[in-house]
Design a protein around this motif. Structure first.
Motif, PDB file in Angstrom:
ATOM      1  N   PHE A   1       0.722  -1.154   0.092  1.00 40.14           N
ATOM      2  CA  PHE A   1       0.096   0.110  -0.092  1.00 40.14           C
ATOM      3  C   PHE A   1       1.008   1.258   0.063  1.00 40.14           C
ATOM      4  CE2 PHE A   1      -2.889   2.989   1.223  1.00 40.14           C
ATOM      5  CZ  PHE A   1      -4.355   2.640   1.003  1.00 40.14           C
ATOM      6  N   ASP A   2       0.810   2.129  -1.085  1.00 38.47           N
ATOM      7  CA  ASP A   2       1.730   3.168  -1.400  1.00 38.47           C
ATOM      8  C   ASP A   2       0.983   4.450  -0.525  1.00 38.47           C
ATOM      9  OD1 ASP A   2       3.369   1.488  -2.727  1.00 38.47           O
ATOM     10  OD2 ASP A   2       3.196   2.734  -4.571  1.00 38.47           O
ATOM     11  N   PHE A   3       1.772   5.072   0.311  1.00 39.04           N
ATOM     12  CA  PHE A   3       1.383   6.345   0.940  1.00 39.04           C
ATOM     13  C   PHE A   3       2.222   7.380   0.193  1.00 39.04           C
ATOM     14  CE2 PHE A   3       0.267   3.556   4.180  1.00 39.04           C
ATOM     15  CZ  PHE A   3      -0.920   4.170   4.705  1.00 39.04           C
ATOM     16  N   LYS A   4       1.728   8.622  -0.266  1.00 41.78           N
ATOM     17  CA  LYS A   4       2.284   9.266  -1.085  1.00 41.78           C
ATOM     18  C   LYS A   4       2.549  10.815  -0.315  1.00 41.78           C
ATOM     19  CE  LYS A   4       0.324   7.136  -5.305  1.00 41.78           C
ATOM     20  NZ  LYS A   4       1.752   6.534  -5.600  1.00 41.78           N
ATOM     21  N   MET A   5       1.765  11.955  -0.545  1.00 39.92           N
ATOM     22  CA  MET A   5       1.744  13.083  -0.009  1.00 39.92           C
ATOM     23  C   MET A   5       0.551  13.216   1.148  1.00 39.92           C
ATOM     24  SD  MET A   5       2.108  15.542  -3.299  1.00 39.92           S
ATOM     25  CE  MET A   5       2.408  17.184  -2.437  1.00 39.92           C
ATOM     26  N   MET A   6       1.168  13.548   2.324  1.00 42.51           N
ATOM     27  CA  MET A   6       0.265  13.461   3.564  1.00 42.51           C
ATOM     28  C   MET A   6      -0.272  14.911   3.884  1.00 42.51           C
ATOM     29  SD  MET A   6       0.024  10.372   4.471  1.00 42.51           S
ATOM     30  CE  MET A   6      -0.463  10.292   5.942  1.00 42.51           C
ATOM     31  N   ASN A   7      -0.295  15.806   3.216  1.00 44.94           N
ATOM     32  CA  ASN A   7      -0.718  17.178   3.264  1.00 44.94           C
ATOM     33  C   ASN A   7      -2.019  17.011   2.401  1.00 44.94           C
ATOM     34  OD1 ASN A   7      -1.398  19.800   2.040  1.00 44.94           O
ATOM     35  ND2 ASN A   7      -0.154  20.628   3.829  1.00 44.94           N
ATOM     36  N   ARG A   8      -3.394  17.247   2.812  1.00 42.70           N
ATOM     37  CA  ARG A   8      -4.440  16.993   2.155  1.00 42.70           C
ATOM     38  C   ARG A   8      -4.628  17.857   0.950  1.00 42.70           C
ATOM     39  NH1 ARG A   8      -5.258  15.106   7.011  1.00 42.70           N
ATOM     40  NH2 ARG A   8      -6.970  13.597   7.241  1.00 42.70           N
ATOM     41  N   GLU A   9      -4.454  19.036   0.837  1.00 39.28           N
ATOM     42  CA  GLU A   9      -4.495  20.321  -0.031  1.00 39.28           C
ATOM     43  C   GLU A   9      -3.358  19.865  -1.070  1.00 39.28           C
ATOM     44  OE1 GLU A   9      -4.480  20.811   3.191  1.00 39.28           O
ATOM     45  OE2 GLU A   9      -6.712  21.213   3.296  1.00 39.28           O
ATOM     46  N   GLN A  10      -2.324  19.771  -1.031  1.00 31.12           N
ATOM     47  CA  GLN A  10      -1.101  19.420  -1.747  1.00 31.12           C
ATOM     48  C   GLN A  10      -1.409  18.108  -2.326  1.00 31.12           C
ATOM     49  OE1 GLN A  10       2.363  19.724   0.172  1.00 31.12           O
ATOM     50  NE2 GLN A  10       2.515  21.899   0.288  1.00 31.12           N
ATOM     51  N   ALA A  11      -1.761  17.295  -1.901  1.00 34.72           N
ATOM     52  CA  ALA A  11      -2.341  15.772  -2.496  1.00 34.72           C
ATOM     53  C   ALA A  11      -2.931  16.063  -3.565  1.00 34.72           C
ATOM     54  CB  ALA A  11      -2.467  14.730  -1.251  1.00 34.72           C
ATOM     55  N   LYS A  12      -4.185  16.703  -3.231  1.00 37.11           N
ATOM     56  CA  LYS A  12      -5.217  16.914  -3.870  1.00 37.11           C
ATOM     57  C   LYS A  12      -4.985  17.762  -5.481  1.00 37.11           C
ATOM     58  CE  LYS A  12      -9.465  16.559  -5.482  1.00 37.11           C
ATOM     59  NZ  LYS A  12     -10.315  15.348  -5.750  1.00 37.11           N
ATOM     60  N   ASP A  13      -4.216  18.882  -4.962  1.00 37.56           N
ATOM     61  CA  ASP A  13      -3.544  19.783  -6.073  1.00 37.56           C
ATOM     62  C   ASP A  13      -2.733  18.849  -7.235  1.00 37.56           C
ATOM     63  OD1 ASP A  13      -5.318  21.626  -5.322  1.00 37.56           O
ATOM     64  OD2 ASP A  13      -3.941  22.793  -4.197  1.00 37.56           O
ATOM     65  N   VAL A  14      -1.649  18.489  -6.591  1.00 35.24           N
ATOM     66  CA  VAL A  14      -0.477  17.960  -7.116  1.00 35.24           C
ATOM     67  C   VAL A  14      -0.686  16.618  -7.970  1.00 35.24           C
ATOM     68  CG1 VAL A  14       1.912  17.141  -7.099  1.00 35.24           C
ATOM     69  CG2 VAL A  14       1.210  18.835  -5.773  1.00 35.24           C
ATOM     70  N   ILE A  15      -1.464  15.619  -7.145  1.00 33.50           N
ATOM     71  CA  ILE A  15      -1.510  14.377  -7.722  1.00 33.50           C
ATOM     72  C   ILE A  15      -2.929  13.957  -7.715  1.00 33.50           C
ATOM     73  CG2 ILE A  15       0.682  13.498  -7.054  1.00 33.50           C
ATOM     74  CD1 ILE A  15      -0.413  12.021  -4.669  1.00 33.50           C
ATOM     75  N   GLY A  16      -3.997  14.592  -7.421  1.00 34.94           N
ATOM     76  CA  GLY A  16      -5.437  14.381  -7.649  1.00 34.94           C
ATOM     77  C   GLY A  16      -5.779  13.239  -6.639  1.00 34.94           C
ATOM     78  N   ILE A  17      -5.250  13.177  -5.681  1.00 31.60           N
ATOM     79  CA  ILE A  17      -5.643  12.091  -4.808  1.00 31.60           C
ATOM     80  C   ILE A  17      -6.420  12.606  -3.596  1.00 31.60           C
ATOM     81  CG2 ILE A  17      -3.786  12.306  -3.118  1.00 31.60           C
ATOM     82  CD1 ILE A  17      -3.631   9.022  -3.571  1.00 31.60           C
ATOM     83  N   ASN A  18      -7.543  11.956  -3.046  1.00 32.27           N
ATOM     84  CA  ASN A  18      -8.224  12.111  -1.972  1.00 32.27           C
ATOM     85  C   ASN A  18      -7.837  11.471  -0.519  1.00 32.27           C
ATOM     86  OD1 ASN A  18     -10.450  12.244   0.031  1.00 32.27           O
ATOM     87  ND2 ASN A  18     -12.177  12.217  -1.485  1.00 32.27           N
ATOM     88  N   LEU A  19      -6.877  12.335   0.128  1.00 35.37           N
ATOM     89  CA  LEU A  19      -6.241  11.623   0.977  1.00 35.37           C
ATOM     90  C   LEU A  19      -7.081  10.820   1.902  1.00 35.37           C
ATOM     91  CD1 LEU A  19      -3.668  10.856   2.477  1.00 35.37           C
ATOM     92  CD2 LEU A  19      -3.665  13.276   3.415  1.00 35.37           C
ATOM     93  N   ASP A  20      -8.257  11.513   2.527  1.00 35.17           N
ATOM     94  CA  ASP A  20      -9.205  10.893   3.456  1.00 35.17           C
ATOM     95  C   ASP A  20      -9.788   9.564   2.854  1.00 35.17           C
ATOM     96  OD1 ASP A  20      -8.829  12.969   5.307  1.00 35.17           O
ATOM     97  OD2 ASP A  20     -10.405  14.359   4.296  1.00 35.17           O
ATOM     98  N   LYS A  21      -9.927   9.596   1.586  1.00 30.96           N
ATOM     99  CA  LYS A  21     -10.620   8.297   1.072  1.00 30.96           C
ATOM    100  C   LYS A  21      -9.425   7.170   1.172  1.00 30.96           C
ATOM    101  CE  LYS A  21     -12.743   6.467  -3.166  1.00 30.96           C
ATOM    102  NZ  LYS A  21     -13.672   6.210  -2.534  1.00 30.96           N
ATOM    103  N   VAL A  22      -8.199   7.480   0.868  1.00 31.36           N
ATOM    104  CA  VAL A  22      -7.160   6.751   0.937  1.00 31.36           C
ATOM    105  C   VAL A  22      -6.920   6.245   2.250  1.00 31.36           C
ATOM    106  CG1 VAL A  22      -4.655   6.393   0.729  1.00 31.36           C
ATOM    107  CG2 VAL A  22      -6.180   7.493  -1.067  1.00 31.36           C
ATOM    108  N   LEU A  23      -7.004   6.908   3.158  1.00 33.66           N
ATOM    109  CA  LEU A  23      -6.565   6.658   4.866  1.00 33.66           C
ATOM    110  C   LEU A  23      -8.044   5.740   5.224  1.00 33.66           C
ATOM    111  CD1 LEU A  23      -5.218   9.942   6.196  1.00 33.66           C
ATOM    112  CD2 LEU A  23      -4.066   7.866   5.105  1.00 33.66           C
ATOM    113  N   LYS A  24      -8.876   6.172   4.869  1.00 36.67           N
ATOM    114  CA  LYS A  24     -10.276   5.418   4.945  1.00 36.67           C
ATOM    115  C   LYS A  24     -10.363   3.887   4.541  1.00 36.67           C
ATOM    116  CE  LYS A  24     -15.311   5.214   5.017  1.00 36.67           C
ATOM    117  NZ  LYS A  24     -16.321   5.684   4.652  1.00 36.67           N
ATOM    118  N   SER A  25      -9.623   3.544   3.325  1.00 33.77           N
ATOM    119  CA  SER A  25      -9.591   2.445   2.654  1.00 33.77           C
ATOM    120  C   SER A  25      -8.490   1.615   3.444  1.00 33.77           C
ATOM    121  CB  SER A  25      -8.909   2.540   1.228  1.00 33.77           C
ATOM    122  OG  SER A  25     -10.126   3.006   0.506  1.00 33.77           O
ATOM    123  N   PHE A  26      -7.145   2.251   3.772  1.00 32.19           N
ATOM    124  CA  PHE A  26      -6.123   1.380   4.618  1.00 32.19           C
ATOM    125  C   PHE A  26      -6.716   1.110   5.796  1.00 32.19           C
ATOM    126  CE2 PHE A  26      -2.517   1.102   7.274  1.00 32.19           C
ATOM    127  CZ  PHE A  26      -1.883   0.468   6.564  1.00 32.19           C
TER     128      PHE A  26
END
Length: 296
Positions: free
Chosen positions: A178-203
Protein backbone atom coordinates in the motif's frame (compact mmCIF):
# COMPACT_ATOMS: atom_id res chain seq x y z
CA UNK A 1 -20.03 -2.96 -34.37
CA UNK A 2 -17.70 -1.28 -31.90
CA UNK A 3 -18.57 -0.56 -28.29
CA UNK A 4 -19.45 3.08 -27.66
CA UNK A 5 -17.79 3.05 -24.24
CA UNK A 6 -14.36 2.25 -25.69
CA UNK A 7 -12.82 4.61 -28.22
CA UNK A 8 -10.26 2.02 -29.31
CA UNK A 9 -12.98 0.03 -31.05
CA UNK A 10 -12.66 -3.09 -28.87
CA UNK A 11 -15.49 -3.99 -26.54
CA UNK A 12 -15.21 -3.35 -22.82
CA UNK A 13 -15.43 -6.21 -20.35
CA UNK A 14 -19.07 -5.54 -19.51
CA UNK A 15 -20.25 -5.64 -23.11
CA UNK A 16 -18.09 -8.62 -23.99
CA UNK A 17 -20.15 -10.56 -21.50
CA UNK A 18 -23.27 -9.63 -23.43
CA UNK A 19 -21.78 -11.22 -26.53
CA UNK A 20 -21.30 -14.55 -24.79
CA UNK A 21 -17.53 -14.50 -24.33
CA UNK A 22 -16.15 -16.74 -21.54
CA UNK A 23 -15.33 -13.93 -19.13
CA UNK A 24 -14.92 -10.17 -18.85
CA UNK A 25 -11.68 -8.55 -19.94
CA UNK A 26 -9.31 -6.00 -18.49
CA UNK A 27 -6.60 -3.98 -20.18
CA UNK A 28 -2.94 -4.63 -19.31
CA UNK A 29 0.21 -3.12 -20.75
CA UNK A 30 2.91 -5.47 -19.48
CA UNK A 31 3.52 -8.82 -17.83
CA UNK A 32 6.89 -8.70 -16.12
CA UNK A 33 8.47 -12.04 -15.30
CA UNK A 34 11.23 -12.91 -12.83
CA UNK A 35 10.69 -9.82 -10.68
CA UNK A 36 12.52 -9.86 -7.34
CA UNK A 37 10.55 -6.94 -5.94
CA UNK A 38 6.81 -6.39 -5.54
CA UNK A 39 6.39 -9.21 -3.02
CA UNK A 40 8.21 -12.26 -1.69
CA UNK A 41 10.24 -14.59 -3.90
CA UNK A 42 10.32 -14.50 -7.69
CA UNK A 43 7.19 -12.74 -8.97
CA UNK A 44 5.22 -12.38 -12.15
CA UNK A 45 3.85 -8.84 -12.11
CA UNK A 46 0.77 -7.99 -14.16
CA UNK A 47 0.56 -4.28 -14.95
CA UNK A 48 -2.99 -3.03 -15.52
CA UNK A 49 -3.66 0.06 -17.59
CA UNK A 50 -5.49 3.05 -16.16
CA UNK A 51 -4.81 5.27 -13.15
CA UNK A 52 -6.85 8.15 -11.68
CA UNK A 53 -3.75 9.92 -10.32
CA UNK A 54 -1.27 12.29 -11.96
CA UNK A 55 1.94 11.81 -9.99
CA UNK A 56 4.68 13.94 -11.61
CA UNK A 57 7.23 11.23 -10.79
CA UNK A 58 5.28 8.35 -12.36
CA UNK A 59 7.67 5.75 -13.80
CA UNK A 60 4.93 4.17 -15.93
CA UNK A 61 3.27 7.08 -17.78
CA UNK A 62 1.93 4.62 -20.35
CA UNK A 63 -0.32 3.27 -17.60
CA UNK A 64 -2.20 6.49 -16.91
CA UNK A 65 -4.82 6.34 -19.65
CA UNK A 66 -6.95 3.23 -19.88
CA UNK A 67 -7.02 3.69 -23.65
CA UNK A 68 -4.62 1.96 -26.00
CA UNK A 69 -1.86 4.32 -27.12
CA UNK A 70 0.95 4.14 -29.65
CA UNK A 71 4.51 4.96 -28.70
CA UNK A 72 7.31 5.92 -31.08
CA UNK A 73 10.92 4.95 -30.45
CA UNK A 74 13.20 7.45 -32.20
CA UNK A 75 16.14 5.03 -32.14
CA UNK A 76 14.21 2.60 -34.37
CA UNK A 77 12.41 5.08 -36.63
CA UNK A 78 13.48 5.16 -40.30
CA UNK A 79 11.59 8.42 -40.91
CA UNK A 80 9.91 6.85 -43.89
CA UNK A 81 6.37 7.23 -45.28
CA UNK A 82 5.64 3.51 -45.37
CA UNK A 83 3.77 3.00 -42.13
CA UNK A 84 1.94 6.32 -41.77
CA UNK A 85 2.40 5.75 -38.03
CA UNK A 86 0.51 2.46 -38.22
CA UNK A 87 1.78 -0.13 -35.75
CA UNK A 88 1.07 -3.08 -38.06
CA UNK A 89 2.81 -1.52 -41.07
CA UNK A 90 5.86 0.02 -39.40
CA UNK A 91 8.86 -1.79 -41.01
CA UNK A 92 11.28 -1.11 -38.15
CA UNK A 93 9.06 -1.62 -35.13
CA UNK A 94 9.47 2.03 -34.09
CA UNK A 95 5.72 2.33 -33.46
CA UNK A 96 4.33 0.06 -30.77
CA UNK A 97 0.84 -0.29 -29.35
CA UNK A 98 0.63 -0.14 -25.56
CA UNK A 99 -2.33 -1.88 -23.98
CA UNK A 100 -4.21 -5.05 -24.84
CA UNK A 101 -7.28 -6.79 -23.49
CA UNK A 102 -7.12 -10.15 -21.72
CA UNK A 103 -9.54 -12.48 -20.00
CA UNK A 104 -8.98 -14.09 -16.61
CA UNK A 105 -8.33 -17.40 -18.35
CA UNK A 106 -5.72 -15.88 -20.66
CA UNK A 107 -3.87 -14.23 -17.78
CA UNK A 108 -3.81 -17.40 -15.73
CA UNK A 109 -2.37 -19.28 -18.71
CA UNK A 110 0.46 -16.72 -18.93
CA UNK A 111 1.06 -16.82 -15.18
CA UNK A 112 1.23 -20.62 -15.18
CA UNK A 113 4.29 -20.50 -17.47
CA UNK A 114 6.35 -19.41 -14.45
CA UNK A 115 5.17 -22.11 -12.04
CA UNK A 116 8.66 -23.54 -11.52
CA UNK A 117 9.96 -20.19 -10.27
CA UNK A 118 7.15 -19.80 -7.74
CA UNK A 119 7.72 -23.31 -6.41
CA UNK A 120 11.48 -22.90 -5.97
CA UNK A 121 11.47 -19.35 -4.55
CA UNK A 122 8.24 -19.09 -2.61
CA UNK A 123 7.13 -16.39 -5.04
CA UNK A 124 3.86 -15.73 -6.79
CA UNK A 125 1.79 -13.19 -8.67
CA UNK A 126 1.51 -9.44 -8.07
CA UNK A 127 -1.17 -7.25 -9.64
CA UNK A 128 0.04 -3.71 -10.27
CA UNK A 129 -0.65 -0.76 -12.52
CA UNK A 130 -1.65 1.87 -13.18
CA UNK A 131 -4.04 1.22 -10.36
CA UNK A 132 -5.61 -2.21 -9.82
CA UNK A 133 -8.76 -0.64 -8.37
CA UNK A 134 -9.58 0.69 -11.85
CA UNK A 135 -10.24 -2.96 -12.73
CA UNK A 136 -11.66 -3.93 -9.34
CA UNK A 137 -14.23 -6.56 -10.29
CA UNK A 138 -11.88 -8.21 -12.77
CA UNK A 139 -9.01 -8.34 -10.26
CA UNK A 140 -11.26 -9.82 -7.58
CA UNK A 141 -12.20 -12.66 -9.91
CA UNK A 142 -8.59 -13.14 -11.03
CA UNK A 143 -7.29 -13.27 -7.46
CA UNK A 144 -10.07 -15.67 -6.47
CA UNK A 145 -9.11 -18.06 -9.28
CA UNK A 146 -5.40 -17.77 -8.54
CA UNK A 147 -5.97 -18.70 -4.88
CA UNK A 148 -8.05 -21.70 -5.92
CA UNK A 149 -5.05 -22.83 -7.97
CA UNK A 150 -2.70 -22.42 -5.01
CA UNK A 151 -0.80 -19.31 -6.09
CA UNK A 152 0.59 -16.77 -3.64
CA UNK A 153 -0.88 -13.39 -4.53
CA UNK A 154 -0.22 -9.71 -3.88
CA UNK A 155 -1.47 -6.37 -5.10
CA UNK A 156 0.13 -2.92 -5.28
CA UNK A 157 -2.28 -0.05 -4.73
CA UNK A 158 -2.52 3.62 -3.82
CA UNK A 159 -5.87 2.90 -2.18
CA UNK A 160 -7.50 5.51 -4.40
CA UNK A 161 -10.59 3.75 -5.68
CA UNK A 162 -13.50 1.60 -4.59
CA UNK A 163 -12.81 0.67 -0.96
CA UNK A 164 -15.28 -2.23 -1.03
CA UNK A 165 -13.41 -3.74 -3.97
CA UNK A 166 -10.12 -3.36 -2.08
CA UNK A 167 -11.49 -5.16 0.98
CA UNK A 168 -12.80 -7.95 -1.25
CA UNK A 169 -9.43 -8.29 -2.99
CA UNK A 170 -7.75 -8.61 0.40
CA UNK A 171 -9.63 -11.87 1.00
CA UNK A 172 -7.62 -13.47 -1.80
CA UNK A 173 -4.22 -11.83 -1.15
CA UNK A 174 -1.20 -12.94 0.82
CA UNK A 175 0.25 -9.43 0.72
CA UNK A 176 -0.99 -5.91 0.03
CA UNK A 177 1.66 -3.32 -0.83
CA UNK A 178 0.00 0.00 0.00
CA UNK A 179 1.65 3.20 -1.24
CA UNK A 180 1.47 6.34 0.87
CA UNK A 181 2.35 9.50 -0.99
CA UNK A 182 1.80 13.12 0.01
CA UNK A 183 0.23 13.47 3.46
CA UNK A 184 -0.84 17.10 3.14
CA UNK A 185 -4.48 16.97 2.05
CA UNK A 186 -4.51 20.13 -0.06
CA UNK A 187 -1.18 19.48 -1.76
CA UNK A 188 -2.05 15.85 -2.40
CA UNK A 189 -5.26 16.90 -4.13
CA UNK A 190 -3.63 19.68 -6.16
CA UNK A 191 -0.45 17.85 -7.20
CA UNK A 192 -1.53 14.25 -7.74
CA UNK A 193 -5.33 14.39 -7.63
CA UNK A 194 -5.68 12.09 -4.65
CA UNK A 195 -8.38 12.21 -1.98
CA UNK A 196 -6.27 11.58 1.09
CA UNK A 197 -9.21 10.99 3.43
CA UNK A 198 -10.58 8.33 1.11
CA UNK A 199 -7.18 6.64 0.90
CA UNK A 200 -6.68 6.59 4.68
CA UNK A 201 -10.19 5.20 5.13
CA UNK A 202 -9.41 2.44 2.64
CA UNK A 203 -6.25 1.54 4.53
CA UNK A 204 -8.12 1.46 7.82
CA UNK A 205 -10.68 -0.91 6.29
CA UNK A 206 -7.86 -3.41 5.71
CA UNK A 207 -7.01 -3.71 9.41
CA UNK A 208 -9.18 -6.82 9.73
CA UNK A 209 -7.71 -8.49 6.65
CA UNK A 210 -5.81 -11.71 7.21
CA UNK A 211 -3.14 -10.87 4.61
CA UNK A 212 0.19 -9.17 5.29
CA UNK A 213 -0.18 -5.40 4.97
CA UNK A 214 2.96 -3.53 3.94
CA UNK A 215 2.98 0.28 3.78
CA UNK A 216 5.35 1.81 1.24
CA UNK A 217 6.60 5.37 0.92
CA UNK A 218 8.09 6.81 -2.28
CA UNK A 219 10.93 9.21 -1.48
CA UNK A 220 10.40 11.97 -4.04
CA UNK A 221 12.52 15.16 -3.90
CA UNK A 222 10.33 18.19 -3.44
CA UNK A 223 7.28 16.12 -2.49
CA UNK A 224 7.80 13.29 0.01
CA UNK A 225 11.54 13.27 0.68
CA UNK A 226 11.34 15.05 4.01
CA UNK A 227 10.87 14.05 7.63
CA UNK A 228 7.67 16.04 7.99
CA UNK A 229 5.89 13.87 5.41
CA UNK A 230 7.53 10.71 6.76
CA UNK A 231 6.42 11.53 10.31
CA UNK A 232 2.84 12.07 9.15
CA UNK A 233 2.89 8.58 7.65
CA UNK A 234 4.39 7.09 10.82
CA UNK A 235 1.85 8.91 13.01
CA UNK A 236 -1.02 7.53 10.95
CA UNK A 237 0.40 3.99 10.99
CA UNK A 238 1.17 3.88 14.72
CA UNK A 239 -2.14 2.28 15.86
CA UNK A 240 -1.83 -0.61 13.39
CA UNK A 241 1.24 -2.27 14.94
CA UNK A 242 2.79 -3.19 11.59
CA UNK A 243 6.30 -4.62 11.47
CA UNK A 244 7.58 -3.72 8.00
CA UNK A 245 7.74 -0.58 5.87
CA UNK A 246 9.24 -0.16 2.40
CA UNK A 247 11.01 2.96 1.18
CA UNK A 248 10.99 3.58 -2.58
CA UNK A 249 13.67 6.13 -3.56
CA UNK A 250 12.94 8.24 -6.64
CA UNK A 251 14.65 7.10 -9.83
CA UNK A 252 14.78 8.14 -13.48
CA UNK A 253 14.25 4.69 -15.03
CA UNK A 254 10.97 5.71 -16.68
CA UNK A 255 12.06 9.12 -17.96
CA UNK A 256 12.63 8.01 -21.56
CA UNK A 257 9.03 6.76 -21.81
CA UNK A 258 7.63 10.29 -21.73
CA UNK A 259 9.26 11.24 -25.02
CA UNK A 260 8.01 8.10 -26.76
CA UNK A 261 4.49 9.03 -25.65
CA UNK A 262 4.85 12.66 -26.67
CA UNK A 263 4.50 13.75 -23.03
CA UNK A 264 6.46 16.32 -21.05
CA UNK A 265 8.35 14.98 -18.04
CA UNK A 266 8.58 17.74 -15.45
CA UNK A 267 11.10 15.87 -13.27
CA UNK A 268 13.74 15.06 -15.89
CA UNK A 269 16.28 17.30 -14.17
CA UNK A 270 15.43 16.21 -10.62
CA UNK A 271 18.39 14.44 -8.97
CA UNK A 272 17.82 11.09 -7.33
CA UNK A 273 18.10 10.99 -3.52
CA UNK A 274 21.60 10.54 -2.20
CA UNK A 275 22.54 7.50 -0.15
CA UNK A 276 22.92 9.80 2.85
CA UNK A 277 19.35 11.10 2.44
CA UNK A 278 17.88 7.61 2.14
CA UNK A 279 19.98 6.29 5.03
CA UNK A 280 18.78 9.12 7.28
CA UNK A 281 15.13 8.35 6.62
CA UNK A 282 15.76 4.61 7.00
CA UNK A 283 17.30 5.15 10.44
CA UNK A 284 14.41 7.42 11.41
CA UNK A 285 11.81 4.82 10.42
CA UNK A 286 13.74 1.99 12.08
CA UNK A 287 13.80 4.03 15.30
CA UNK A 288 10.00 3.68 15.27
CA UNK A 289 10.35 -0.10 15.36
CA UNK A 290 9.93 -1.00 11.70
CA UNK A 291 11.93 -3.41 9.62
CA UNK A 292 12.80 -1.21 6.60
CA UNK A 293 13.18 -2.56 3.09
CA UNK A 294 14.65 -0.28 0.42
CA UNK A 295 13.09 -0.66 -3.00
CA UNK A 296 10.16 -2.92 -2.04
Amino acid sequence: MSCECNTSGSRCGEHKGEQGSPSPTARVFNIQRYSLNDGEGIRTVVFFKGCPLKCPWCANPESRSIEQVNIRRESKCLHCDVCEQDVDECPSGAFEQVGYDVTVEELIAEIAKDDVFYQTSGGGVTLSGGEVLVHGKFCIELLKQLKKLGYKTAIETSGHGNGNHLVEMAKYCDEILFDFKMMNREQAKDVIGINLDKVLKSFDALKLASCKLIPRLPLIPGYTLDLINVDKVLHFLAPYSLEELHLLPFHQFGSSKYETLGMTYSMKDTPVPTKQEVDAIQRHVEAHGYKVVIGG
